[in-house]
Design an enzyme around this catalytic site. Structure first.
Site, short mmCIF file in Angstrom:
data_model
loop_
_atom_site.label_atom_id
_atom_site.label_comp_id
_atom_site.label_asym_id
_atom_site.label_seq_id
_atom_site.Cartn_x
_atom_site.Cartn_y
_atom_site.Cartn_z
CG PHE A 106 -8.19 -19.16 -33.89
CD1 PHE A 106 -8.92 -18.00 -33.97
CD2 PHE A 106 -8.21 -20.01 -34.99
CE1 PHE A 106 -9.67 -17.69 -35.09
CE2 PHE A 106 -8.96 -19.72 -36.12
CZ PHE A 106 -9.68 -18.55 -36.16
CD GLU A 107 -10.66 -21.51 -29.44
OE1 GLU A 107 -11.08 -20.93 -28.42
OE2 GLU A 107 -11.42 -21.98 -30.30
N GLY A 108 -7.02 -17.83 -27.35
CA GLY A 108 -6.00 -17.31 -26.46
C GLY A 108 -4.64 -17.46 -27.10
#
Length: 603
Positions: free
Chosen positions: A411-413
């Protein structure tokens, strides 16, 4: 409530080249009664509405259950903490929204739906919407009447977000953008009423280089979607592919300016990263609580397994990693809040001040995303081990915790991308003259060629020796990064393994310093004996950080240095990663015994 001194704002990334005073950092013990009441409301909601229904949530055949639970959260105001008061929210500061993220982070699939709505789904409008857009959408998003989703990722566009192929073409009458494209891994996709969609505007066959962002309502014709994805974990989170087929989006729904979408995505992801990190710590605390309770209940050889040294080691390690990560997250959160107030004091508009402050601390946001998610992975893995065979059973809580945790490193990079971002952002700021890295790095390079300064034992004060250790750890990170820059220059970005080694060094420096400062500040407020266990946690974490910095530094140095340079740098690394030994076993046992006695995580 503990009285606090005014705090001077610092720049993001400066922790590596400057010392920070304990009085200038925020620690969780300083949360106000009001903030703690908000946290209590969130926890009561989990206890009442979420934890008793985890199986039902995971096995739901439609997104209606999660949507209805979001409605209930909206009724309690949980969805509106970051929305300004004039639009129906509470307008809390950043660290309060972090506290909400931490507590709700123990909500498994529900926490994913909640964070997607309140974070990446709502905040683009909070920070980039015009007055009309805010007035139209934010009150309904804050109340939960409308749910939000964020549509960035595409089949061929993940970490390279700006390579997305979804297009928007202005209609002939100039009233609509016609949207065509495909998005995937869209959290809340099946029940969201509002989508933040990223696409490139195409004009006369020429496609913009950068993305633009659009507010797209579910009721617009041409939106279709697949069935929910079947996932390893977070099974109750509604995740889908969404297709936009000649969807007419009113021109007034362009968010911010044309071509500003990539900037929006990056800044919103900065927020998402640090909040994911602290949410992972909320989940970690609940896993540790379960592990402590089980270890007290489970008997082998007529003895509770909590009394065995191997189990105490695990419980203590879980606790000190949680404590350290929590500490560093709220330190960064308060730095963001302080800078927001500084910018507002200079006359900057509230939304712009928040964006600028978050951008300034993007390095720390990436650090805490990596650290928090990896602490959770460690904790759930050890949690399964504490449960033993029962940990592998789907009837025990570790099964769900283990599976649900794994997504957070993606997630989120991904954590790999975030590690490289940490170093990349530092170096770019150094090249712009915003962060003086090369000066200190050159000074360290000169120092390792000189006779060591063994210093004096005459200094007095709290943590004098430990602060010297931290100072040397910073020198180690500067030495390795400086040498790598000189060696590879413009091709350093191709040396991803080295970048990740340097990032690991920086991460450990930041977190170890944070926990030491927290305990120093606590000792200044309370009697030292009252925080003896916290002091042990800080010291044990520092010893582990020294080892990690040494290992990462050695891996980096041996990747590019040879001959005399190799030998000189390894000698320098050895000099900079020294620490007086202590009885780590006894320290961990003291930490574990205190939690075992209380039957829960107590820090």
């Amino acid at each position: 409530m503990i009285a606090t001194e005014p705090k001077a704002s610092i720049k993001g990334g400066e922790f590596l080249i400057k010392e920070t005073e304990a009085a200038k950092v925020f620690i969780p013990e300083e949360f106000t009664e009001e903030q703690l009441m908000i946290a209590a409301t969130c926890r009561e909601f989990l206890e009442r509405e979420i934890w008793p229904r985890l199986n039902e949530i995971d096995n739901a055949k439609s997104p209606e259950l999660i949507s209805s639970l979001m409605d209930k959260a909206g009724e309690l105001g949980i969805l509106g903490t970051s929305v300004p008061e004039q639009y129906g929210g509470f307008g809390t500061n950043f660290n309060t929204s972090m506290l909400v993220a931490e507590v709700t982070g123990a909500g498994h699939s529900f926490s994913v739906a909640l964070s997607a709505h309140t974070g990446i789904g709502t905040l683009p409008i909070v920070y980039y919407g015009n007055d009309d857009q805010k007035s139209k959408y934010l009150p309904q998003l804050a109340s939960g009447e409308w749910k939000a989703a964020y549509c960035l990722t595409e089949p061929d566009s993940g970490s390279d977000a700006n390579s997305g192929k979804t297009k928007a073409i202005l209609s002939e009458d100039g009233k609509h953008y016609v949207l065509n494209g495909q998005k995937m891994w869209i959290t809340n996709g099946g029940f969201a009423d509002v989508y933040i969609v990223f696409a490139k505007i195409d004009e006369n066959g020429q496609t913009d280089k950068n993305l633009s962002a659009f507010i797209v309502e579910r009721t617009y014709e041409g939106i279709t979607m697949n069935e929910p994805e079947h996932k390893m974990g977070i099974k109750g989170s509604d995740t889908r592919q969404i297709f936009f087929n000649d969807v007419k989006v009113p021109v007034e729904n362009l968010l911010s300016e044309r071509g500003n979408g990539f900037k929006i995505a990056v800044n919103i992801l900065n927020i998402g990263r640090i909040k994911l990190g602290i949410a992972a710590i909320g989940g970690s605390k609940e896993v540790l609580n379960n592990a402590i309770r089980y270890s007290n209940e489970r008997k082998q050889f007529k003895t509770a397994i909590s009394q065995f040294g191997a189990i105490k080691h695990k419980l203590a390690e879980m606790a000190l990693k949680i404590y350290a990560s929590e500490t560093a997250s709220y330190r960064a959160g308060q730095n963001i809040d302080d800078l927001i107030e500084d910018f507002k004091g200079q006359g900057m508009e509230d939304g712009q001040a928040k964006l600028k402050a978050l951008e300034q601390f993007a390095i720390e946001c990436a650090i805490m995303k990596v650290h928090g998610s990896e602490v959770l992975d460690y904790v759930v893995d050890e949690g399964v081990q504490v449960y033993g065979g029962m940990g592998y059973s789907a009837d025990a809580p570790m099964d769900r915790s283990y599976r649900d945790a794994r997504i957070n490193r993606i997630f989120e990079g991904t954590n790999e991308i975030n590690r490289m971002l940490v170093v990349d952002m530092m170096l770019k700021r150094a090249m712009k003259g915003e962060l003086d890295l090369m000066g200190p790095a050159m000074a360290v390079a000169k120092e390792i060629m000189s006779i060591p300064d063994f210093g004096s034992d005459e200094e007095e004060g709290l943590f004098i020796a430990e602060k010297k250790v931290l100072k040397n750890l910073k020198k180690a990170a500067l030495m390795v990064s400086g040498a790598a820059v000189q060696k590879f220059m413009m091709t350093l970005s191709n040396e991803q393994e080295i970048l990740m080694n340097v990032a690991d060094m920086a991460i450990e420096v930041y977190v170890a310093e944070s926990v030491l400062l927290r305990v120093e500040k606590l000792i200044g407020i309370k009697v030292e004996d009252a925080v003896a266990l916290q002091k042990q946690m800080a010291l044990v974490y520092l010893h582990e950080a020294v080892e990690k910095v040494n290992n990462a530094g050695r891996a980096a140095i041996t990747s590019f240095a040879e001959g005399d340079e190799l030998r000189g740098m390894l000698m320098g690394l050895k000099r900079f990663t020294k620490i007086e030994p202590m009885n780590l076993k006894d320290a961990r046992r003291q930490i574990a015994d205190a939690m075992i006695a209380e039957n829960k995580y107590i820090f």
